[in-house]
Design a protein around this motif. Sequence first.
Motif, PDB file in Angstrom:
ATOM      1  N   LEU A   3      -5.174  65.297 -37.661  1.00 29.28           N
ATOM      2  CA  LEU A   3      -5.043  66.512 -38.452  1.00 29.28           C
ATOM      3  C   LEU A   3      -3.996  67.422 -37.823  1.00 29.28           C
ATOM      4  O   LEU A   3      -4.001  67.640 -36.605  1.00 29.28           O
ATOM      5  CB  LEU A   3      -6.377  67.261 -38.518  1.00 29.28           C
ATOM      6  CG  LEU A   3      -7.456  66.639 -39.385  1.00 29.28           C
ATOM      7  CD1 LEU A   3      -8.730  67.466 -39.292  1.00 29.28           C
ATOM      8  CD2 LEU A   3      -7.011  66.547 -40.820  1.00 29.28           C
ATOM      9  N   ARG A   4      -3.131  67.930 -38.662  1.00 25.75           N
ATOM     10  CA  ARG A   4      -2.122  68.857 -38.167  1.00 25.75           C
ATOM     11  C   ARG A   4      -2.710  70.266 -38.118  1.00 25.75           C
ATOM     12  O   ARG A   4      -3.548  70.630 -38.931  1.00 25.75           O
ATOM     13  CB  ARG A   4      -0.886  68.846 -39.070  1.00 25.75           C
ATOM     14  CG  ARG A   4      -0.180  67.490 -39.058  1.00 25.75           C
ATOM     15  CD  ARG A   4       1.126  67.524 -39.813  1.00 25.75           C
ATOM     16  NE  ARG A   4       0.888  67.477 -41.261  1.00 25.75           N
ATOM     17  CZ  ARG A   4       1.847  67.458 -42.172  1.00 25.75           C
ATOM     18  NH1 ARG A   4       3.120  67.497 -41.797  1.00 25.75           N
ATOM     19  NH2 ARG A   4       1.557  67.403 -43.450  1.00 25.75           N
ATOM     20  N   SER A   5      -2.240  71.049 -37.159  1.00 23.29           N
ATOM     21  CA  SER A   5      -2.702  72.425 -37.040  1.00 23.29           C
ATOM     22  C   SER A   5      -2.118  73.251 -38.192  1.00 23.29           C
ATOM     23  O   SER A   5      -1.152  72.841 -38.854  1.00 23.29           O
ATOM     24  CB  SER A   5      -2.260  73.024 -35.702  1.00 23.29           C
ATOM     25  OG  SER A   5      -0.854  73.225 -35.705  1.00 23.29           O
ATOM     26  N   ASP A   6      -2.691  74.412 -38.405  1.00 25.65           N
ATOM     27  CA  ASP A   6      -2.169  75.303 -39.442  1.00 25.65           C
ATOM     28  C   ASP A   6      -0.709  75.652 -39.169  1.00 25.65           C
ATOM     29  O   ASP A   6       0.109  75.689 -40.090  1.00 25.65           O
ATOM     30  CB  ASP A   6      -2.987  76.592 -39.504  1.00 25.65           C
ATOM     31  CG  ASP A   6      -4.371  76.384 -40.106  1.00 25.65           C
ATOM     32  OD1 ASP A   6      -4.639  75.285 -40.615  1.00 25.65           O
ATOM     33  OD2 ASP A   6      -5.172  77.340 -40.069  1.00 25.65           O
ATOM     34  N   LYS A   7      -0.394  75.873 -37.904  1.00 22.26           N
ATOM     35  CA  LYS A   7       0.983  76.224 -37.531  1.00 22.26           C
ATOM     36  C   LYS A   7       1.945  75.090 -37.879  1.00 22.26           C
ATOM     37  O   LYS A   7       3.039  75.322 -38.408  1.00 22.26           O
ATOM     38  CB  LYS A   7       1.046  76.551 -36.035  1.00 22.26           C
ATOM     39  CG  LYS A   7       2.339  77.140 -35.577  1.00 22.26           C
ATOM     40  CD  LYS A   7       2.256  77.584 -34.121  1.00 22.26           C
ATOM     41  CE  LYS A   7       3.525  78.297 -33.733  1.00 22.26           C
ATOM     42  NZ  LYS A   7       3.447  78.900 -32.422  1.00 22.26           N
ATOM     43  N   GLU A   8       1.531  73.854 -37.605  1.00 20.74           N
ATOM     44  CA  GLU A   8       2.361  72.699 -37.943  1.00 20.74           C
ATOM     45  C   GLU A   8       2.518  72.553 -39.453  1.00 20.74           C
ATOM     46  O   GLU A   8       3.607  72.218 -39.942  1.00 20.74           O
ATOM     47  CB  GLU A   8       1.748  71.416 -37.368  1.00 20.74           C
ATOM     48  CG  GLU A   8       1.785  71.336 -35.859  1.00 20.74           C
ATOM     49  CD  GLU A   8       0.964  70.187 -35.311  1.00 20.74           C
ATOM     50  OE1 GLU A   8       1.368  69.637 -34.271  1.00 20.74           O
ATOM     51  OE2 GLU A   8      -0.092  69.843 -35.902  1.00 20.74           O
ATOM     52  N   LEU A   9       1.451  72.816 -40.190  1.00 23.77           N
ATOM     53  CA  LEU A   9       1.514  72.721 -41.647  1.00 23.77           C
ATOM     54  C   LEU A   9       2.438  73.784 -42.240  1.00 23.77           C
ATOM     55  O   LEU A   9       3.200  73.502 -43.165  1.00 23.77           O
ATOM     56  CB  LEU A   9       0.113  72.831 -42.252  1.00 23.77           C
ATOM     57  CG  LEU A   9      -0.810  71.651 -42.001  1.00 23.77           C
ATOM     58  CD1 LEU A   9      -2.218  71.955 -42.482  1.00 23.77           C
ATOM     59  CD2 LEU A   9      -0.271  70.391 -42.659  1.00 23.77           C
ATOM     60  N   GLN A  16      10.193  72.272 -46.703  1.00 19.04           N
ATOM     61  CA  GLN A  16      10.082  71.681 -48.049  1.00 19.04           C
ATOM     62  C   GLN A  16       9.096  70.529 -48.147  1.00 19.04           C
ATOM     63  O   GLN A  16       9.181  69.733 -49.077  1.00 19.04           O
ATOM     64  CB  GLN A  16      11.466  71.251 -48.578  1.00 19.04           C
ATOM     65  CG  GLN A  16      12.539  72.319 -48.525  1.00 19.04           C
ATOM     66  CD  GLN A  16      12.137  73.595 -49.272  1.00 19.04           C
ATOM     67  OE1 GLN A  16      11.600  73.526 -50.337  1.00 19.04           O
ATOM     68  NE2 GLN A  16      12.408  74.748 -48.671  1.00 19.04           N
ATOM     69  N   ASP A  17       8.169  70.409 -47.225  1.00 17.61           N
ATOM     70  CA  ASP A  17       7.120  69.393 -47.294  1.00 17.61           C
ATOM     71  C   ASP A  17       5.965  69.978 -48.110  1.00 17.61           C
ATOM     72  O   ASP A  17       5.095  70.668 -47.574  1.00 17.61           O
ATOM     73  CB  ASP A  17       6.661  69.016 -45.878  1.00 17.61           C
ATOM     74  CG  ASP A  17       5.547  67.973 -45.868  1.00 17.61           C
ATOM     75  OD1 ASP A  17       5.049  67.602 -46.950  1.00 17.61           O
ATOM     76  OD2 ASP A  17       5.179  67.540 -44.760  1.00 17.61           O
ATOM     77  N   ASP A  22      -0.002  71.689 -49.599  1.00 15.45           N
ATOM     78  CA  ASP A  22      -1.174  71.189 -50.314  1.00 15.45           C
ATOM     79  C   ASP A  22      -2.334  70.984 -49.344  1.00 15.45           C
ATOM     80  O   ASP A  22      -3.489  71.290 -49.660  1.00 15.45           O
ATOM     81  CB  ASP A  22      -0.826  69.879 -51.037  1.00 15.45           C
ATOM     82  CG  ASP A  22      -1.954  69.408 -51.930  1.00 15.45           C
ATOM     83  OD1 ASP A  22      -2.445  70.228 -52.738  1.00 15.45           O
ATOM     84  OD2 ASP A  22      -2.347  68.235 -51.816  1.00 15.45           O
ATOM     85  N   GLU A  23      -2.034  70.491 -48.161  1.00 14.89           N
ATOM     86  CA  GLU A  23      -3.069  70.304 -47.141  1.00 14.89           C
ATOM     87  C   GLU A  23      -3.664  71.645 -46.713  1.00 14.89           C
ATOM     88  O   GLU A  23      -4.877  71.769 -46.528  1.00 14.89           O
ATOM     89  CB  GLU A  23      -2.469  69.572 -45.930  1.00 14.89           C
ATOM     90  CG  GLU A  23      -3.488  68.996 -44.989  1.00 14.89           C
ATOM     91  CD  GLU A  23      -2.861  68.151 -43.888  1.00 14.89           C
ATOM     92  OE1 GLU A  23      -3.422  68.144 -42.776  1.00 14.89           O
ATOM     93  OE2 GLU A  23      -1.818  67.505 -44.127  1.00 14.89           O
ATOM     94  N   PHE A  58       2.399  80.770 -50.972  1.00 18.22           N
ATOM     95  CA  PHE A  58       3.545  79.859 -50.991  1.00 18.22           C
ATOM     96  C   PHE A  58       4.855  80.640 -51.079  1.00 18.22           C
ATOM     97  O   PHE A  58       5.810  80.345 -50.351  1.00 18.22           O
ATOM     98  CB  PHE A  58       3.434  78.888 -52.175  1.00 18.22           C
ATOM     99  CG  PHE A  58       4.544  77.881 -52.222  1.00 18.22           C
ATOM    100  CD1 PHE A  58       4.557  76.820 -51.335  1.00 18.22           C
ATOM    101  CD2 PHE A  58       5.580  77.995 -53.132  1.00 18.22           C
ATOM    102  CE1 PHE A  58       5.580  75.878 -51.349  1.00 18.22           C
ATOM    103  CE2 PHE A  58       6.608  77.067 -53.164  1.00 18.22           C
ATOM    104  CZ  PHE A  58       6.608  76.008 -52.271  1.00 18.22           C
ATOM    105  N   GLN A  59       4.889  81.652 -51.926  1.00 15.44           N
ATOM    106  CA  GLN A  59       6.100  82.454 -52.090  1.00 15.44           C
ATOM    107  C   GLN A  59       6.443  83.243 -50.833  1.00 15.44           C
ATOM    108  O   GLN A  59       7.612  83.494 -50.557  1.00 15.44           O
ATOM    109  CB  GLN A  59       5.939  83.431 -53.267  1.00 15.44           C
ATOM    110  CG  GLN A  59       5.876  82.743 -54.610  1.00 15.44           C
ATOM    111  CD  GLN A  59       5.459  83.688 -55.726  1.00 15.44           C
ATOM    112  OE1 GLN A  59       4.847  84.730 -55.506  1.00 15.44           O
ATOM    113  NE2 GLN A  59       5.789  83.297 -56.958  1.00 15.44           N
TER     114      GLN A  59
END
Length: 183
Positions: A3-9, A16-17, A22-23, A58-59
Amino acid sequence: MTLRSDKELVAAALEQDLGAFDELMQRYERLVYKVAFNFVHDSETAFDVSQTVFLKAFQRLAQFRHEAQVKTWLMRITHNESIDCLRHHRARGADLDPLEEASPHLAMEAAQERDLLQRDDRAQLSRALARLNERHRLAVILRYFQGLGIQEVALILGCSEGVTKNMLFRSVRTLREALSGSL
């Protein structure tokens, strides 16, 4: 798969991922919905607020400074959107009355519920919560129903930890009085 951390996400979403964003949404959608529902007391409106929260997140993702946790940032947006939604409905004369809506699905565990009020009548609790002002209601929801720490609640409310503790103390006392008077 780790699982990626929130910071990584957040970093991946900024590159642009869309899967990363979405995760993040999947990670926090239930929490955002629950908090929104506890404000607006209507499932469709809470869903609309949730959608708006994630759209705005997101914006504004590039503006996220990592000074707070992503969860705290999303809760702040949820709070603001819920308040805006309530104001919009009141301005149109279509006040959302929590007592006329279905009983809210409060996400508090049984042990927490006993510790907070030692009552399991959620309808009475809902009415008592509805009587609190918006900031106090949010503080109670975040602390006792969503299990956030004092520091996180203070960040979301934009006040000091001392003010938050005082707000929670007064709110719980008000809830106890309201519930003891209705029993």
